[in-house]
Design a protein around this motif. Structure first.
Motif, PDB file in Angstrom:
ATOM      1  N   ASP B 136       6.015 -10.896 -14.023  1.00 42.22           N
ATOM      2  CA  ASP B 136       4.692 -11.257 -13.517  1.00 42.22           C
ATOM      3  C   ASP B 136       4.472 -10.537 -12.200  1.00 42.22           C
ATOM      4  O   ASP B 136       5.347 -10.523 -11.342  1.00 42.22           O
ATOM      5  N   ARG B 137       3.298  -9.960 -12.061  1.00 41.75           N
ATOM      6  CA  ARG B 137       3.012  -9.261 -10.821  1.00 41.75           C
ATOM      7  C   ARG B 137       2.765 -10.261  -9.694  1.00 41.75           C
ATOM      8  O   ARG B 137       2.152 -11.309  -9.902  1.00 41.75           O
ATOM      9  N   THR B 138       3.244  -9.925  -8.520  1.00 46.39           N
ATOM     10  CA  THR B 138       2.937 -10.726  -7.336  1.00 46.39           C
ATOM     11  C   THR B 138       1.880  -9.945  -6.565  1.00 46.39           C
ATOM     12  O   THR B 138       2.170  -8.888  -6.034  1.00 46.39           O
ATOM     13  N   TRP B 139       0.679 -10.453  -6.537  1.00 47.86           N
ATOM     14  CA  TRP B 139      -0.384  -9.707  -5.871  1.00 47.86           C
ATOM     15  C   TRP B 139      -0.427 -10.063  -4.392  1.00 47.86           C
ATOM     16  O   TRP B 139      -0.384 -11.232  -4.041  1.00 47.86           O
ATOM     17  N   VAL B 140      -0.513  -9.071  -3.567  1.00 54.17           N
ATOM     18  CA  VAL B 140      -0.580  -9.330  -2.138  1.00 54.17           C
ATOM     19  C   VAL B 140      -1.983  -9.052  -1.606  1.00 54.17           C
ATOM     20  O   VAL B 140      -2.583  -9.886  -0.950  1.00 54.17           O
ATOM     21  N   THR B 141      -2.489  -7.883  -1.938  1.00 55.51           N
ATOM     22  CA  THR B 141      -3.793  -7.505  -1.399  1.00 55.51           C
ATOM     23  C   THR B 141      -4.886  -7.569  -2.461  1.00 55.51           C
ATOM     24  O   THR B 141      -6.008  -7.967  -2.166  1.00 55.51           O
ATOM     25  N   ALA B 142      -4.541  -7.156  -3.671  1.00 53.11           N
ATOM     26  CA  ALA B 142      -5.566  -7.088  -4.719  1.00 53.11           C
ATOM     27  C   ALA B 142      -6.110  -8.485  -4.992  1.00 53.11           C
ATOM     28  O   ALA B 142      -5.387  -9.380  -5.416  1.00 53.11           O
ATOM     29  N   SER B 143      -7.398  -8.679  -4.749  1.00 50.38           N
ATOM     30  CA  SER B 143      -7.993 -10.005  -4.900  1.00 50.38           C
ATOM     31  C   SER B 143      -8.243 -10.298  -6.372  1.00 50.38           C
ATOM     32  O   SER B 143      -8.272  -9.403  -7.208  1.00 50.38           O
ATOM     33  N   PHE B 144      -8.473 -11.582  -6.667  1.00 50.71           N
ATOM     34  CA  PHE B 144      -8.799 -11.979  -8.030  1.00 50.71           C
ATOM     35  C   PHE B 144     -10.039 -11.219  -8.497  1.00 50.71           C
ATOM     36  O   PHE B 144     -10.088 -10.711  -9.603  1.00 50.71           O
ATOM     37  N   ALA B 145     -11.014 -11.142  -7.607  1.00 50.08           N
ATOM     38  CA  ALA B 145     -12.259 -10.462  -7.963  1.00 50.08           C
ATOM     39  C   ALA B 145     -12.001  -9.004  -8.315  1.00 50.08           C
ATOM     40  O   ALA B 145     -12.493  -8.483  -9.315  1.00 50.08           O
ATOM     41  N   SER B 146     -11.187  -8.322  -7.500  1.00 46.62           N
ATOM     42  CA  SER B 146     -10.998  -6.890  -7.711  1.00 46.62           C
ATOM     43  C   SER B 146     -10.211  -6.624  -8.986  1.00 46.62           C
ATOM     44  O   SER B 146     -10.429  -5.623  -9.656  1.00 46.62           O
ATOM     45  N   ARG B 147      -9.308  -7.522  -9.318  1.00 48.01           N
ATOM     46  CA  ARG B 147      -8.472  -7.277 -10.489  1.00 48.01           C
ATOM     47  C   ARG B 147      -9.218  -7.553 -11.794  1.00 48.01           C
ATOM     48  O   ARG B 147      -8.770  -7.149 -12.849  1.00 48.01           O
ATOM     49  N   ASN B 148     -10.321  -8.302 -11.713  1.00 48.39           N
ATOM     50  CA  ASN B 148     -10.978  -8.739 -12.941  1.00 48.39           C
ATOM     51  C   ASN B 148     -12.384  -8.191 -13.089  1.00 48.39           C
ATOM     52  O   ASN B 148     -13.214  -8.807 -13.739  1.00 48.39           O
ATOM     53  N   MET B 149     -12.615  -7.032 -12.513  1.00 51.97           N
ATOM     54  CA  MET B 149     -13.958  -6.455 -12.568  1.00 51.97           C
ATOM     55  C   MET B 149     -14.411  -6.237 -14.007  1.00 51.97           C
ATOM     56  O   MET B 149     -15.576  -6.452 -14.350  1.00 51.97           O
ATOM     57  N   VAL B 150     -13.499  -5.793 -14.861  1.00 50.48           N
ATOM     58  CA  VAL B 150     -13.925  -5.492 -16.226  1.00 50.48           C
ATOM     59  C   VAL B 150     -14.250  -6.790 -16.969  1.00 50.48           C
ATOM     60  O   VAL B 150     -15.178  -6.838 -17.789  1.00 50.48           O
ATOM     61  N   ILE B 151     -13.554  -7.859 -16.650  1.00 49.75           N
ATOM     62  CA  ILE B 151     -13.829  -9.142 -17.315  1.00 49.75           C
ATOM     63  C   ILE B 151     -15.134  -9.737 -16.787  1.00 49.75           C
ATOM     64  O   ILE B 151     -16.019 -10.108 -17.561  1.00 49.75           O
ATOM     65  N   THR B 152     -15.260  -9.788 -15.460  1.00 48.22           N
ATOM     66  CA  THR B 152     -16.504 -10.349 -14.916  1.00 48.22           C
ATOM     67  C   THR B 152     -17.687  -9.472 -15.317  1.00 48.22           C
ATOM     68  O   THR B 152     -18.763  -9.981 -15.645  1.00 48.22           O
ATOM     69  N   GLY B 153     -17.460  -8.164 -15.363  1.00 49.11           N
ATOM     70  CA  GLY B 153     -18.532  -7.253 -15.766  1.00 49.11           C
ATOM     71  C   GLY B 153     -18.952  -7.521 -17.205  1.00 49.11           C
ATOM     72  O   GLY B 153     -20.143  -7.528 -17.525  1.00 49.11           O
ATOM     73  N   THR B 154     -17.974  -7.746 -18.054  1.00 48.15           N
ATOM     74  CA  THR B 154     -18.290  -8.015 -19.460  1.00 48.15           C
ATOM     75  C   THR B 154     -19.051  -9.332 -19.608  1.00 48.15           C
ATOM     76  O   THR B 154     -20.022  -9.424 -20.363  1.00 48.15           O
ATOM     77  N   ILE B 155     -18.626 -10.339 -18.859  1.00 51.56           N
ATOM     78  CA  ILE B 155     -19.341 -11.625 -18.911  1.00 51.56           C
ATOM     79  C   ILE B 155     -20.794 -11.419 -18.487  1.00 51.56           C
ATOM     80  O   ILE B 155     -21.728 -11.896 -19.134  1.00 51.56           O
ATOM     81  N   VAL B 156     -20.954 -10.669 -17.414  1.00 49.53           N
ATOM     82  CA  VAL B 156     -22.310 -10.444 -16.911  1.00 49.53           C
ATOM     83  C   VAL B 156     -23.134  -9.677 -17.941  1.00 49.53           C
ATOM     84  O   VAL B 156     -24.299 -10.000 -18.198  1.00 49.53           O
ATOM     85  N   LEU B 157     -22.528  -8.703 -18.571  1.00 46.26           N
ATOM     86  CA  LEU B 157     -23.242  -7.919 -19.585  1.00 46.26           C
ATOM     87  C   LEU B 157     -23.706  -8.820 -20.732  1.00 46.26           C
ATOM     88  O   LEU B 157     -24.866  -8.783 -21.148  1.00 46.26           O
ATOM     89  N   LEU B 158     -22.786  -9.636 -21.225  1.00 47.09           N
ATOM     90  CA  LEU B 158     -23.151 -10.541 -22.320  1.00 47.09           C
ATOM     91  C   LEU B 158     -24.253 -11.494 -21.865  1.00 47.09           C
ATOM     92  O   LEU B 158     -25.193 -11.791 -22.598  1.00 47.09           O
TER      93      LEU B 158
END
Lengths: 635, 259, 253
Positions: B136-158
């Motif tokens: 499992d990756r331990t994220w230090v700087t990468a925010s939840f938002a930044s890591r999930n752009m493609v998912i949030t983008g897809t939700i927004v598109l739908l």
């Protein structure tokens, strides 16, 4: 037999006269010559890049995955040059003089003078390449004084000067690779030199990824393969630094000069357990503000804070009131050893002395100390888990640099025609002791400014001759020998690891041929090393296969060569019954216990010729026409 | 890509072990196309289209606040007037809805290019890590938002497609009356499932916009320390306004505050 | 202390790989992470196994040879540190440590934990240099470099080329590495003549091997030298400018 080819004439004119009088290769003819460069550190990368620029066809080799990884990258302090930008009285002659004197009068005047001369061009070259040297606010280059020098002549890029200079040379090399002038072979280790009719004509290599043994032919072979400090197992050298290329050249006829001259750096972090793989250097600058001490009482187990002032021995300040903690590297190292031999060592393994900043912090404040040494304190804290702002540092000397190396003439050619040695791999400029910030200078001088001129003198003779085909018996035989050597190592299938033997060899070398040497110890080492070597060939275990990546096999070949080198070092140390620079013979000291040179007996370079039985000593007498020989004193 | 590189002339007995880059022999193409082919260029275009879209989303939210304005003396909801006003801009010089269509086409282009750039870069990046990490990756700087752009983008598109069908075309709306925006919104969002979907989508939109705005400065090559100092605040502020505004509609309708 | 290791083992570039489990006993807290692996390797050799292959050299955090993915973090849990400078005291007795190679199609696995990073060399070869033939340089103080520019260039030039940025990046992008060299050279007066050509060519080669940056910032956290994220903005800006300036320069040829 040893012709040093030092040009005639006044010291200051020798290099210019020489450049004029040697043969040149016409620009149109340069592409007809192929040159092999082994090693891509400062010396190798700068040579390969410059030769490529000149139009030669160059093949460069490194066992690393990229030329950028060579151990030159670890140099911290800086690079000297006689620019005299600070206007504090520096000159080419002064840099020359300091280097000769610092080397305890065991180097050639002509070579050292040339080094001082080209030092200025190095700075120009590197600045133009974009090396981010430290600058003053006005935009000019900054200088500092280093290693007790009387002038500020050291250029630096934070604590990463070696890295930045190496990246400059690496980038120059990358440019030549992209232009197709240099063919780069990474992860390829040279395992032998091919000599045909007395001349070096190529090399045999092992591709470390596929295990393929390959032959490469050329008009000349340049070795820039670094030093051999790893013969001691624990040193500040990188783990993979080794002597194999130089040693194989030695076995093919190249003389090995002054092998016993090794530099021990006084401020390293002591080892913490048996599995310690390498020692970390802490910059020498720490001694500017730190005070070195040990408990007065042997075996004192109290933590440093509980030892009262009266029960501490600031032994350097006591013995050398004039220089105190700033005595030269060899003196500081030897005195630390004396204290530890008297069982006054500190730390869990009793293998260090204190370097205490409490006074300096009290006097200057914690912030000033943090500004000066913060980075070093962090490194120390990270490695030892002790906070040097609160607890004194523990330091101990470690092998750092080897002044000895392949014997070369003024052209940097070994006594095997067509075979050159550059940088730490040769013996040329540092005598018996190297000054701080001079290693980078020498590596780049050799690679950028000396070899590219001098190699033409040799090549010009063979204009029109193609390189020897690799199906020539000279290549076939050498290649077969390499293959047999590998098959032999793979076939022993014993019970001990390569590292075990390396550690054992290192202990012998450190105990008998380390900071202080004496006849009986060296003789003992000369009987122990062959025995250990015999055990190695009977009981080493090299797992895996030879036809692919096999790091154990790589190490085994290197350690096998270290045995032979270790023997030669002890032999050289035994024969040189004087003390000089990094070589301290207990039999040769002043009544106060300081090193005593014997100029009438030993004012020569010892150049050893390989022989199956005992190595044969050749002497190159050193003549000093421009400096007066004096005995060093720091009282 | 027409640079000289490593003309490595290996002899017969030399095994070269450098990985070769996948060949991407592009013939002469137009400037814009070649710019768009490079990752950096594509990110740049993504950032610019993102700016246009965020601008639209922001003003869309502002316009929708007319929902909360009391109806005029004629009894027509102000938001209905506002919507009618948008269609009527420029009449009679410009045909009815003319400008609106220009804006719609521009916006559609921005969306298409943003979507294509986003998915294509995501897909390309995905391919550069054919074997994933096991731990499992331990994220230090990468925010939840930044890591999930493609998912949030897809939700927004739908969501956008649904939202158009819901409140523009009325095809998924049971009680849709063209032109009566207020009625359509209130009857549409009265359904908890629909309102819930609006809420989820707008939270996704918030995450997407939050990293998008912050990232835009970087993609457009801003090295200004002054902008760097404020960009996190700027991204958070704009995002907060958009999300709060947009969430208010389903929440206030659902709770009956607006009816 | 005692730790359990789950280590990626792979015989060769094309061989299938998998995880093996090892127990390292009597690990001292003073050991570096790589010394712990050395110890495991010695035991493996003596017991007839094959030692774990990993790249390493200087062991003082400057050569950039080492690089392991340790429990999902490039170079392990201690920030600003190369793997060789990580010590076992960072872990606790009984921990399970997962060790994987850098994962990127630009860094194919060679064996076990060693990967081929020559794509980085190709990026540098594409333009990461200042063309100055040996001997042709003017006096070093002829070109003044403002201290702030020299310092910022040095910040970027500190990159050790280890590849942790690519390994840590969820997109497998190499923008931090490429941006560091572009920033170093483009900030200096000496680097101006080739600025635009350099930027365009380096970025194009980078594109061929690596993923696309989406500004998450994990690279700069993993970087042992803390190269700042601004170098990526610098890269983006100069790349776009280069598109225009290079066209103009070409037209003038």
């Amino acid at each position: 037999m040893l012709e040093s080819r030092i040009p005639a004439g006044p010291l200051a004119d020798k290099w210019d006269n020489h450049k004029f009088s040697i043969d040149l290769v016409n620009p149109a003819n340069k592409r007809k010559f192929e040159i092999i460069v082994v090693g891509t550190g400062l010396a190798g990368a700068s040579a390969a890049a410059t030769l490529g620029e000149l139009g030669y066809k160059v093949k460069a080799f490194t066992f690393h995955d990229s030329p950028r990884r060579a151990h030159s990258i670890s140099a911290q302090g800086g690079i000297n040059a006689a620019k005299n930008y600070p206007n504090d009285g520096d000159s080419i002659f002064r840099l020359f003089y300091d280097t000769i004197k610092g080397g305890d009068y065991r180097s050639r005047e002509a070579n050292v003078y040339r080094l001082a001369q080209v030092s200025n061009e190095i700075i120009d070259q590197c600045a133009a390449q974009g090396v981010p040297f430290a600058r003053e606010y006005g935009g000019q280059l900054a200088n500092r004084s280093f290693g007790g020098a009387q002038v500020s002549r050291t250029f630096y890029a934070r604590g990463q000067t070696g890295q930045q200079l190496l990246l400059g040379a690496y980038q120059a090399l990358a440019r030549q690779i992209s232009l197709g002038k240099v063919e780069m072979h990474t992860r390829t280790e040279m395992l032998d030199v091919v000599v045909h009719e007395g001349k070096a004509v190529g090399i045999v290599t092992r591709n470390l990824l596929t295990g393929a043994i390959e032959s490469h032919s050329a008009h000349a072979v340049v070795l820039a393969t670094g030093g051999y400090g790893n013969v001691y197992y624990l040193s500040t050298n990188a783990m993979n630094s080794n002597v194999t290329a130089a040693w194989r050249a030695h076995r093919r006829g190249a003389f090995f000069a002054n092998p016993c001259f090794t530099q021990i750096h006084p401020t390293c972090i002591p080892s913490s357990d048996e599995f310690q793989s390498k020692l970390t250097l802490m910059s020498e600058s720490l001694r500017n503000d730190g005070r070195i001490w040990v408990p007065v009482k042997a075996g004192d187990d109290r933590p440093p804070g509980q030892i009262p002032e009266a029960e501490r021995d600031y032994y350097l300040e006591r013995k050398y009131p004039a220089f105190g903690n700033l005595v030269p590297r060899d003196v500081a190292s030897r005195n630390a050893k004396i204290q530890i031999d008297r069982e006054k060592g500190v730390g869990p393994l009793k293998n260090g002395v204190y370097l205490d900043f409490a006074d300096a912090i009290g006097r200057l404040g914690r912030d000033t100390i943090a500004e000066r040494y913060g980075n070093l304190f962090d490194i120390y804290h990270r490695i030892t888990d002790e906070n040097p702002y609160e607890v004194p540092m523990r330091i101990y000397p470690a092998v750092h640099y080897t002044m000895g190396g392949l014997w070369v003439d003024y052209n940097l050619m070994t006594n095997v025609p067509g075979l050159y040695a550059l940088g730490e791999a040769n013996f040329s400029d540092h005598g018996a002791n190297r000054l701080g910030a001079s290693a980078l200078m020498q590596g780049l001088a050799d690679g950028y400014f000396v070899l590219p001129y001098t190699i033409g003198d040799y090549l010009a003779e063979s204009l029109g001759d193609p390189p020897l085909p690799i199906d020539n018996p000279a290549f076939v035989e050498t290649r077969a020998e390499v293959e047999n050597r590998i098959a032999h190592l793979m076939g022993i299938n014993g019970s001990r690891t390569v590292d075990y033997f390396h550690r054992e060899l290192g202990k012998i070398m450190w105990d008998q041929c380390g900071m202080a040497r004496n006849q009986s110890g060296l003789e003992k080492a000369l009987s122990e090393i062959p025995a250990l070597k015999a055990e190695f060939y009977a009981d080493v275990r090299v797992p895996g296969r030879a036809d692919g990546l096999n790091q154990s096999l790589e190490k085994a070949g290197r350690v096998a060569d270290f045995f032979e080198l270790g023997e030669l070092m002890c032999r050289d140390a035994l024969h040189r019954s004087e003390s000089a620079g990094g070589h301290f013979r207990e039999e040769s000291q002043t009544p106060e216990g300081e090193a005593l040179r014997k100029d009438d007996e030993f004012s020569y370079v010892s150049a050893w010729e390989y022989s199956e039985s005992d190595a044969i000593l050749h002497k190159e007498e050193l003549e000093f026409e421009n400096v007066q020989l004096t005995q060093r004193s720091y009282k | 890509m027409g640079m000289l590189r490593g003309a490595i002339v290996a002899g017969d007995n030399v095994t070269q072990i450098r990985p070769k880059a996948p060949s991407d022999e592009s013939t002469a193409v137009s400037f814009l196309l070649s710019f768009y082919r490079s990752q950096v260029g594509r990110k740049w275009i993504m950032a610019l289209s993102g700016v246009a879209i965020v601008g639209f989303v922001f003003f869309h939210m502002l316009g929708n606040l007319h929902l909360y304005e009391p109806a005029g003396p004629d009894g027509v909801a102000r938001i209905d007037e506002y919507a009618e006003g948008l269609r009527a801009i420029g009449e009679p010089i410009i045909p009815r809805s003319g400008l609106l269509w220009v804006a719609r086409i521009g916006l559609l282009a921005a969306f298409l290019v943003h979507i294509h750039a986003g998915y294509s870069l995501w897909w390309k990046s995905r391919k550069t890590r054919p074997v994933r990490y096991d731990a499992d990756r331990t994220w230090v700087t990468a925010s939840f938002a930044s890591r999930n752009m493609v998912i949030t983008g897809t939700i927004v598109l739908l969501f956008i497609i649904y939202h158009l069908a819901h409140l523009t075309w009325g095809t998924v709306h049971d009680d849709f009356i063209p032109g009566e925006v207020r009625h359509n919104v209130i009857t549409g969002l009265d359904n908890p499932i629909v309102a819930g979907w609006y809420i989820v989508a707008n939270l996704a939109l918030g995450l997407h916009v939050l990293h998008g705005i912050w990232s835009m400065f970087q993609s457009l090559g801003s090295t200004s320390p002054r902008l760097a100092a404020i960009r996190t605040g700027l991204a958070t502020g704009i995002t907060a306004l958009i999300v709060l505004g947009n969430l208010s509609f389903p929440l206030l309708v659902l709770t009956g505050v607006v009816s | 202390m005692r730790v359990n290791l789950r280590v990626w083992r792979q015989a060769g570039p094309d061989a299938p790989g998998g995880f093996e489990t090892y127990q390292a006993e009597e690990v001292s807290e003073e050991m570096s992470f790589l010394e712990m692996l050395d110890m495991v390797n010695e035991e493996l050799v003596v017991s007839g196994g094959l030692p774990i292959t990993f790249d390493h050299d200087c062991r003082e955090g400057i050569c950039g040879s080492c690089g392991l993915m340790i429990n999902g973090q490039a170079h392990g849990p201690q920030l600003g540190t190369a793997t060789c400078q990580l010590h076992m005291r960072t872990f606790s007795d009984g921990d399970t440590i997962v060790i994987e190679p850098w994962r990127s199609s630009g860094f194919p696995v060679i064996q076990d934990l060693a990967v081929n990073r020559s794509a980085f060399d190709q990026i540098i070869e594409a333009g990461g240099f200042i063309s100055v033939a040996t001997g042709s340089a003017p006096d070093a103080n002829l070109t003044l470099v403002p201290k702030v520019a020299a310092d910022a260039a040095m910040d970027a030039a500190a990159c050790i080329g280890c590849g942790a940025c690519v390994a840590a990046c969820p997109n497998g992008a190499a923008q931090l590495f490429t941006g560091a060299k572009i920033t170093h050279l483009n900030l200096l007066p000496q680097g101006q003549a080739e600025r635009w050509k350099r930027t365009e060519q380096m970025v194009d080669v980078m594109d061929e091997f690596f993923g696309s940056c989406s500004n998450m910032g994990e690279c700069t956290t993993a970087c042992p030298k803390g190269i700042p994220l601004e170098v990526i903005a610098e890269l983006n800006r100069d790349y776009v400018k280069a598109q225009f300036i290079n066209r103009k320069l070409t037209a003038q040829d």
